[in-house]
Design a protein around this motif. Sequence first.
Motif, PDB file in Angstrom:
ATOM      1  N   ALA A 292       0.850  -1.184   0.000  1.00 51.01           N
ATOM      2  CA  ALA A 292       0.000   0.000   0.000  1.00 51.01           C
ATOM      3  C   ALA A 292       0.891   1.241   0.000  1.00 51.01           C
ATOM      4  O   ALA A 292       1.999   1.229   0.546  1.00 51.01           O
ATOM      5  CB  ALA A 292      -0.889   0.000   1.242  1.00 51.01           C
ATOM      6  N   VAL A 293       0.396   2.326  -0.625  1.00 50.01           N
ATOM      7  CA  VAL A 293       1.240   3.503  -0.840  1.00 50.01           C
ATOM      8  C   VAL A 293       1.724   4.096   0.486  1.00 50.01           C
ATOM      9  O   VAL A 293       2.897   4.424   0.640  1.00 50.01           O
ATOM     10  CB  VAL A 293       0.464   4.574  -1.647  1.00 50.01           C
ATOM     11  N   GLU A 294       0.793   4.189   1.453  1.00 46.64           N
ATOM     12  CA  GLU A 294       1.219   4.857   2.702  1.00 46.64           C
ATOM     13  C   GLU A 294       2.273   4.042   3.451  1.00 46.64           C
ATOM     14  O   GLU A 294       3.173   4.601   4.074  1.00 46.64           O
ATOM     15  CB  GLU A 294       0.007   5.149   3.607  1.00 46.64           C
ATOM     16  N   LEU A 295       2.164   2.685   3.384  1.00 45.91           N
ATOM     17  CA  LEU A 295       3.172   1.845   4.035  1.00 45.91           C
ATOM     18  C   LEU A 295       4.516   1.994   3.331  1.00 45.91           C
ATOM     19  O   LEU A 295       5.567   2.076   3.974  1.00 45.91           O
ATOM     20  CB  LEU A 295       2.727   0.383   4.040  1.00 45.91           C
ATOM     21  N   ALA A 296       4.458   2.041   1.999  1.00 41.90           N
ATOM     22  CA  ALA A 296       5.698   2.177   1.236  1.00 41.90           C
ATOM     23  C   ALA A 296       6.377   3.497   1.577  1.00 41.90           C
ATOM     24  O   ALA A 296       7.607   3.560   1.715  1.00 41.90           O
ATOM     25  CB  ALA A 296       5.401   2.106  -0.259  1.00 41.90           C
ATOM     26  N   ARG A 297       5.553   4.568   1.741  1.00 42.18           N
ATOM     27  CA  ARG A 297       6.123   5.880   2.053  1.00 42.18           C
ATOM     28  C   ARG A 297       6.779   5.838   3.447  1.00 42.18           C
ATOM     29  O   ARG A 297       7.897   6.320   3.633  1.00 42.18           O
ATOM     30  CB  ARG A 297       5.035   6.956   1.998  1.00 42.18           C
ATOM     31  N   LEU A 298       6.088   5.220   4.407  1.00 38.22           N
ATOM     32  CA  LEU A 298       6.643   5.088   5.759  1.00 38.22           C
ATOM     33  C   LEU A 298       7.942   4.287   5.749  1.00 38.22           C
ATOM     34  O   LEU A 298       8.921   4.651   6.402  1.00 38.22           O
ATOM     35  CB  LEU A 298       5.629   4.384   6.664  1.00 38.22           C
ATOM     36  N   GLU A 299       7.925   3.185   4.968  1.00 41.75           N
ATOM     37  CA  GLU A 299       9.128   2.343   4.906  1.00 41.75           C
ATOM     38  C   GLU A 299      10.307   3.155   4.383  1.00 41.75           C
ATOM     39  O   GLU A 299      11.412   3.095   4.926  1.00 41.75           O
ATOM     40  CB  GLU A 299       8.871   1.125   4.009  1.00 41.75           C
ATOM     41  N   GLU A 300      10.037   3.925   3.336  1.00 36.55           N
ATOM     42  CA  GLU A 300      11.079   4.755   2.747  1.00 36.55           C
ATOM     43  C   GLU A 300      11.622   5.751   3.779  1.00 36.55           C
ATOM     44  O   GLU A 300      12.828   5.942   3.920  1.00 36.55           O
ATOM     45  CB  GLU A 300      10.490   5.481   1.515  1.00 36.55           C
ATOM     46  N   GLN A 301      10.685   6.356   4.557  1.00 36.48           N
ATOM     47  CA  GLN A 301      11.107   7.341   5.564  1.00 36.48           C
ATOM     48  C   GLN A 301      11.984   6.696   6.635  1.00 36.48           C
ATOM     49  O   GLN A 301      13.033   7.229   7.002  1.00 36.48           O
ATOM     50  CB  GLN A 301       9.875   7.964   6.244  1.00 36.48           C
ATOM     51  N   ILE A 302      11.529   5.526   7.113  1.00 36.63           N
ATOM     52  CA  ILE A 302      12.281   4.860   8.178  1.00 36.63           C
ATOM     53  C   ILE A 302      13.658   4.436   7.680  1.00 36.63           C
ATOM     54  O   ILE A 302      14.679   4.645   8.351  1.00 36.63           O
ATOM     55  CB  ILE A 302      11.495   3.642   8.712  1.00 36.63           C
ATOM     56  N   LEU A 303      13.667   3.864   6.458  1.00 33.49           N
ATOM     57  CA  LEU A 303      14.952   3.396   5.925  1.00 33.49           C
ATOM     58  C   LEU A 303      15.903   4.555   5.698  1.00 33.49           C
ATOM     59  O   LEU A 303      17.102   4.457   6.000  1.00 33.49           O
ATOM     60  CB  LEU A 303      14.733   2.618   4.619  1.00 33.49           C
ATOM     61  N   SER A 304      15.388   5.674   5.190  1.00 32.38           N
ATOM     62  CA  SER A 304      16.299   6.785   4.925  1.00 32.38           C
ATOM     63  C   SER A 304      16.795   7.386   6.241  1.00 32.38           C
ATOM     64  O   SER A 304      17.915   7.865   6.327  1.00 32.38           O
ATOM     65  CB  SER A 304      15.638   7.846   4.041  1.00 32.38           C
ATOM     66  N   TYR A 305      15.942   7.309   7.280  1.00 32.86           N
ATOM     67  CA  TYR A 305      16.404   7.771   8.591  1.00 32.86           C
ATOM     68  C   TYR A 305      17.528   6.864   9.102  1.00 32.86           C
ATOM     69  O   TYR A 305      18.544   7.326   9.623  1.00 32.86           O
ATOM     70  CB  TYR A 305      15.228   7.773   9.574  1.00 32.86           C
TER      71      TYR A 305
END
Lengths: 265, 278
Positions: free
Chosen positions: A239-252
Amino acid sequence: MSHAPATIPDVSRQDRLGLPLNARHISKAFGETSVLSNLDVFVPAGQFLAIVGRSGCGKSTLLRLLADLDQPDAGEITLGHGVDRRVQTRVMFQEPRLLPWARVLPNVEVGLGADGRTPKGRERARLALASVGLGSRAQDWPSILSGGQRQRVALARALVSRPRLLALDEPLGALDALTRIEMQKLLEQAWLRLGFTAILVTHDVAEALTLADRIVMIEDGKISLDLCIDTPRPRRRGAVELARLEEQILSYLLREDAHEPDYVI
Amino acid sequence: MTAISIQKEEGASARALRPRRHKPLAGGVSPWLLPVALLLLWQGGGALGWIPPTILPNPADVLAAAWKLTQSGELAQNIEVSALRAATGFLIGGGFGFALGLANGLSRLSADLTDTTLQMVRNIPHLALVPLVILWFGIDEEAKLFLVALGVFFPIYINTLHGVRNVDPQLIEMGRSYGMSRSDLFGRIIFPGALPSIFVGIRYGLGVMWLTLIVAETIAANSGIGYMAMHAREFMRVDVVVFAILVYALFGKLADSTARFLERLCLSWNPAYRSLSQ
């Protein structure tokens, strides 16, 4: 697994198993190396908490302390009010850790302790085994089961005693992608129905996002990120929102200043 | 694809991964082909005069000697004496070895106190004690029992200790975390985990048992199969000597087969033993 939902009995709202877990000022060192320092974490009753971080960051150490597998050097950990943490906590390890010399059903009975060998205990073990879809394999040796099936037996063993707290130490890490998705569904189902407090250590941010209510990240022995995931369940993979969160966490996690190398090649 | 069909495929791949074993010839004949061929060669060589009967009598002569000994009751009596010595010595030595192996595997204190001493004694070949044992016990039963028990003690001690120490620590941690009592931990994890190694000790100990008994009976005894052989040597009865040796071989094989049978019975959870027994 096709009949799994029918066999995990629903627990009414007030009978939900989860107890709050409170860890205050805990520290742990191995020799000279400090792994956790003065860490606080409170997990409300019934919450599904995921602990993520780089390998070696101390997330498994934290889980081992919370699950009473190891003792902290300093600090205090309580489950509910005056509850024996060892008795009310069950651990799922990275490996299934089934007794190879016991058949599948007796392995599930291990989860009940001394009650396991009573007729009533046997019946409970049988139900738990059926609830993970392996009711027909009760008399098989663990060695002929697949990796995913063994981990399902381990889940039945962990849940048969109705624990207040379930600690999961990367239990799905060694499974193939499809089996892992199946196991995640099974785990979420059991958690939704029984309402125990769950703590999952994982290096897989996507897995944490699929399962958890809250994600904490451990860095340098401290919690560096504490994130509530309120996306409604069931969560759709990709899902788009999960993918966005994953990206945020990984980049952090991978941010430039996080792990400055001592020298540059 | 439904979940059920996934399970079926997993089962099939697990079966395919098991090692393939050759099909034994009809009724397990293959292990006996070589002994029978040697026997035929031996009989043929004797009949053609290639092997002088004073060196090695024909199988037929050996069989005749065996028949005579059986009829006179001498054989049965000697076998009984030897078997009793072997069993008693094995039980005493094996019992002590097992008990100390467990104690030293489970308790650091016990290991600190005794293991070094035992390792020193282990390096003395126990048959080197024969002269001393004869001085101590003469040629009475105690001499044979002492030697057999001493010989059997070490393989069982070492392998029990090794087995207990090498039980998967992850399983022990699981047992503790799942609230097993100390006795449960021992009965459900440590003992079954050590059992394969203990069986190695038992099989090895059985070999040492026969070896020690043969030596002890040929040197210092007035009954038993070893004595029968030595007595026959004095009268140049090579056929009886050869027969006595064959009896030892048969008994050794019998003891080993029994141990293997027990091994398969107790270790049927282990895929390696299971595929052998099926």
